[in-house]
Motif scaffolding. Structure first.
Motif, mmCIF file in Angstrom:
data_model
loop_
_atom_site.group_PDB
_atom_site.id
_atom_site.type_symbol
_atom_site.label_atom_id
_atom_site.label_comp_id
_atom_site.label_asym_id
_atom_site.label_seq_id
_atom_site.Cartn_x
_atom_site.Cartn_y
_atom_site.Cartn_z
ATOM 1 N N ILE A 6 0.847 -1.211 0.000
ATOM 2 C CA ILE A 6 0.000 0.000 0.000
ATOM 3 C C ILE A 6 0.876 1.253 0.000
ATOM 4 N N LYS A 7 1.934 1.240 0.810
ATOM 5 C CA LYS A 7 2.835 2.398 0.832
ATOM 6 C C LYS A 7 3.500 2.608 -0.529
ATOM 7 N N GLN A 8 3.814 1.507 -1.181
ATOM 8 C CA GLN A 8 4.411 1.626 -2.519
ATOM 9 C C GLN A 8 3.406 2.248 -3.497
ATOM 10 N N GLY A 31 9.756 14.316 1.683
ATOM 11 C CA GLY A 31 9.650 13.959 3.092
ATOM 12 C C GLY A 31 10.539 12.797 3.480
ATOM 13 N N THR A 32 10.220 12.244 4.643
ATOM 14 C CA THR A 32 11.053 11.201 5.255
ATOM 15 C C THR A 32 10.158 10.088 5.792
ATOM 16 N N GLY A 33 10.633 8.856 5.671
ATOM 17 C CA GLY A 33 9.881 7.738 6.236
ATOM 18 C C GLY A 33 9.679 6.649 5.203
ATOM 19 N N SER A 34 9.041 5.571 5.613
ATOM 20 C CA SER A 34 8.904 4.421 4.715
ATOM 21 C C SER A 34 7.979 4.733 3.535
ATOM 22 N N THR A 35 6.952 5.556 3.744
ATOM 23 C CA THR A 35 6.054 5.904 2.627
ATOM 24 C C THR A 35 6.760 6.875 1.687
ATOM 25 N N ALA A 36 7.431 7.872 2.264
ATOM 26 C CA ALA A 36 8.184 8.821 1.440
ATOM 27 C C ALA A 36 9.276 8.095 0.640
ATOM 28 N N VAL A 84 5.906 16.480 -0.669
ATOM 29 C CA VAL A 84 5.225 15.187 -0.489
ATOM 30 C C VAL A 84 5.830 14.482 0.721
ATOM 31 N N ASP A 85 4.949 14.048 1.630
ATOM 32 C CA ASP A 85 5.453 13.382 2.838
ATOM 33 C C ASP A 85 4.361 12.511 3.453
ATOM 34 N N GLY A 86 4.779 11.605 4.290
ATOM 35 C CA GLY A 86 3.858 10.773 5.059
ATOM 36 C C GLY A 86 3.427 11.474 6.334
ATOM 37 N N ALA A 87 2.742 10.737 7.200
ATOM 38 C CA ALA A 87 2.296 11.278 8.487
ATOM 39 C C ALA A 87 2.128 10.124 9.461
ATOM 40 N N ASP A 88 2.136 10.457 10.733
ATOM 41 C CA ASP A 88 1.843 9.444 11.753
ATOM 42 C C ASP A 88 0.349 9.412 12.061
ATOM 43 N N GLU A 89 -0.303 10.579 11.971
ATOM 44 C CA GLU A 89 -1.763 10.675 12.085
ATOM 45 C C GLU A 89 -2.202 11.833 11.199
ATOM 46 N N THR A 97 0.005 14.741 12.841
ATOM 47 C CA THR A 97 1.119 14.513 13.749
ATOM 48 C C THR A 97 2.221 13.882 12.910
ATOM 49 N N LYS A 98 3.436 14.439 13.027
ATOM 50 C CA LYS A 98 4.571 13.909 12.281
ATOM 51 C C LYS A 98 5.794 13.862 13.197
ATOM 52 N N GLY A 99 6.811 13.165 12.724
ATOM 53 C CA GLY A 99 8.045 13.118 13.491
ATOM 54 C C GLY A 99 8.362 11.752 14.063
ATOM 55 N N GLY A 100 7.546 10.746 13.690
ATOM 56 C CA GLY A 100 7.842 9.385 14.136
ATOM 57 C C GLY A 100 9.242 8.959 13.725
ATOM 58 N N GLY A 101 9.691 9.486 12.580
ATOM 59 C CA GLY A 101 11.048 9.177 12.109
ATOM 60 C C GLY A 101 12.067 10.200 12.587
ATOM 61 N N GLY A 102 11.608 11.203 13.333
ATOM 62 C CA GLY A 102 12.519 12.176 13.927
ATOM 63 C C GLY A 102 12.932 13.321 13.026
ATOM 64 N N ALA A 103 12.294 13.432 11.861
ATOM 65 C CA ALA A 103 12.719 14.464 10.893
ATOM 66 C C ALA A 103 11.807 15.695 10.916
ATOM 67 N N LEU A 104 11.039 15.857 12.000
ATOM 68 C CA LEU A 104 9.965 16.857 12.002
ATOM 69 C C LEU A 104 10.418 18.279 11.713
ATOM 70 N N THR A 105 11.607 18.663 12.212
ATOM 71 C CA THR A 105 12.011 20.064 12.026
ATOM 72 C C THR A 105 12.273 20.364 10.553
ATOM 73 N N ARG A 106 13.066 19.524 9.927
ATOM 74 C CA ARG A 106 13.352 19.786 8.503
ATOM 75 C C ARG A 106 12.090 19.579 7.674
ATOM 76 N N GLU A 107 11.242 18.649 8.094
ATOM 77 C CA GLU A 107 9.983 18.451 7.363
ATOM 78 C C GLU A 107 9.126 19.713 7.417
ATOM 79 N N LYS A 108 9.042 20.313 8.609
ATOM 80 C CA LYS A 108 8.188 21.505 8.728
ATOM 81 C C LYS A 108 8.776 22.666 7.946
ATOM 82 N N THR A 124 -4.369 3.408 8.207
ATOM 83 C CA THR A 124 -4.131 3.266 9.655
ATOM 84 C C THR A 124 -3.789 4.620 10.275
ATOM 85 N N LYS A 125 -3.443 5.604 9.446
ATOM 86 C CA LYS A 125 -3.048 6.927 9.957
ATOM 87 C C LYS A 125 -4.244 7.864 10.140
ATOM 88 N N TRP A 126 -5.413 7.442 9.624
ATOM 89 C CA TRP A 126 -6.597 8.329 9.652
ATOM 90 C C TRP A 126 -7.215 8.320 11.038
HETATM 91 C C1 5RP Z 1 9.161 11.208 9.823
HETATM 92 C C2 5RP Z 1 7.699 11.383 9.611
HETATM 93 C C3 5RP Z 1 7.013 10.382 8.765
HETATM 94 O O1 5RP Z 1 6.349 11.038 7.748
HETATM 95 C C4 5RP Z 1 6.028 9.619 9.586
HETATM 96 O O2 5RP Z 1 6.711 9.082 10.718
HETATM 97 C C5 5RP Z 1 5.380 8.479 8.792
HETATM 98 O O3 5RP Z 1 6.346 7.528 8.499
HETATM 99 P P1 5RP Z 1 6.010 6.216 7.662
HETATM 100 O O4 5RP Z 1 5.720 6.642 6.267
HETATM 101 O O5 5RP Z 1 7.255 5.390 7.789
HETATM 102 O O6 5RP Z 1 4.822 5.540 8.321
HETATM 103 O O7 5RP Z 1 7.078 12.293 10.083
HETATM 104 O O8 5RP Z 1 9.675 12.162 10.714
#
Ligand code: 5RP
Length: 226
Positions: A6-8, A31-36, A84-89, A97-108, A124-126
């Motif tokens: 699905i992420k792909q 963005g950053t993360g497995s979806t990005a 373009v980026d993913g999200a945690d919620e 809500t973002k930053g699960g991967g720790g990249a929130l500052t540069r992402e913002k 699952t993020k909705w």
């Molecule tokens: C990284 C993020 C990601 O966008 C967020 O954690 C979602 O990651 P994933 O696509 O791996 O579920 O904010 O800082």
């Protein structure tokens, strides 16, 4: 269908969605993360159609470069055509809500420079209301304890992310138990606490467009459509 597939599909759909926004002069934010990561992979077919990319993390920059996509700094690129980026919620107002991967500052920062923000998130993020996912907050290390005490006063339970430093050399507090009634108001309030570099609420600048899976198909939404 598995979560990775699905992420792909989300990454591929985002590459398709940005096509009309690209010119040979356009720089895009990534963005950053497995979806990005899947979005970056899907960019390889498009790389002749835009000038280059600004990455929201070192790991994304390296993945872009591995695709022979030119990575420049935000100072060099000027305004970005799209981010373009993913999200945690993500909630119905497309606050995230973002930053699960720790990249929130540069992402913002990178998102703030983009004319258009596309969020790619599996279902699952909705959420109807942000707050199930602990809120990541990047702090200057010397401020960790004083910031943590103020977060406790706000009703939160901050937990230091162990063995982790951000690309900016800072620490992350993952804050549980916060009541997020008004994401934009909380984002603004947290921005004022000395020592906090960035909080993971993306509500003052929410996404403009959401790509999300429904029954294995990727749908695209504007605010109010989902
Ligand atoms: C990284 C993020 C990601 O966008 C967020 O954690 C979602 O990651 P994933 O696509 O791996 O579920 O904010 O800082």
């Amino acid at each position: 269908m598995g979560q990775d597939r699905i992420k792909q599909l989300l990454g591929q759909a985002a590459a398709e969605a940005i096509k009309p926004l690209l010119t040979p002069e356009t720089y895009i934010g990534v963005g950053t993360g497995s979806t990005a990561n899947y979005f970056i992979d899907a960019l390889s077919d498009l790389k002749l159609h835009f000038a280059g990319a600004v990455a929201s993390s070192i790991v994304s920059a390296e993945r872009l470069q591995a695709q022979q996509i030119q990575v420049v700094s935000l100072n060099e690129s000027g305004p970005l055509g799209v981010y373009v980026d993913g999200a945690d919620e993500i909630d119905p107002s497309f606050s995230m809500t973002k930053g699960g991967g720790g990249a929130l500052t540069r992402e913002k920062i990178v998102a703030s420079a983009a004319a258009h923000f596309i969020c790619i998130a599996d279902q699952t993020k909705w959420v109807k209301r942000l707050g199930q996912f602990p809120l990541p907050i990047e702090v200057i290390p010397m401020s960790r304890s004083t910031v943590a005490r103020q977060l406790v006063a706000l009703g939160g339970t901050p937990v230091l992310r162990e063995n982790f430093l951000t690309d900016n050399g800072n620490e992350i507090l993952d804050v549980h138990d916060l009541e997020i009634d008004d994401p934009a108001a909380l984002e603004a309030a947290l921005n004022h606490l000395p020592g906090i570099v960035t909080n993971g609420l993306f509500a003052l600048r929410p996404a403009d467009q959401l790509l999300m899976d429904v029954d294995g198909q990727i749908q695209t939404y504007r605010v109010g459509q989902r």
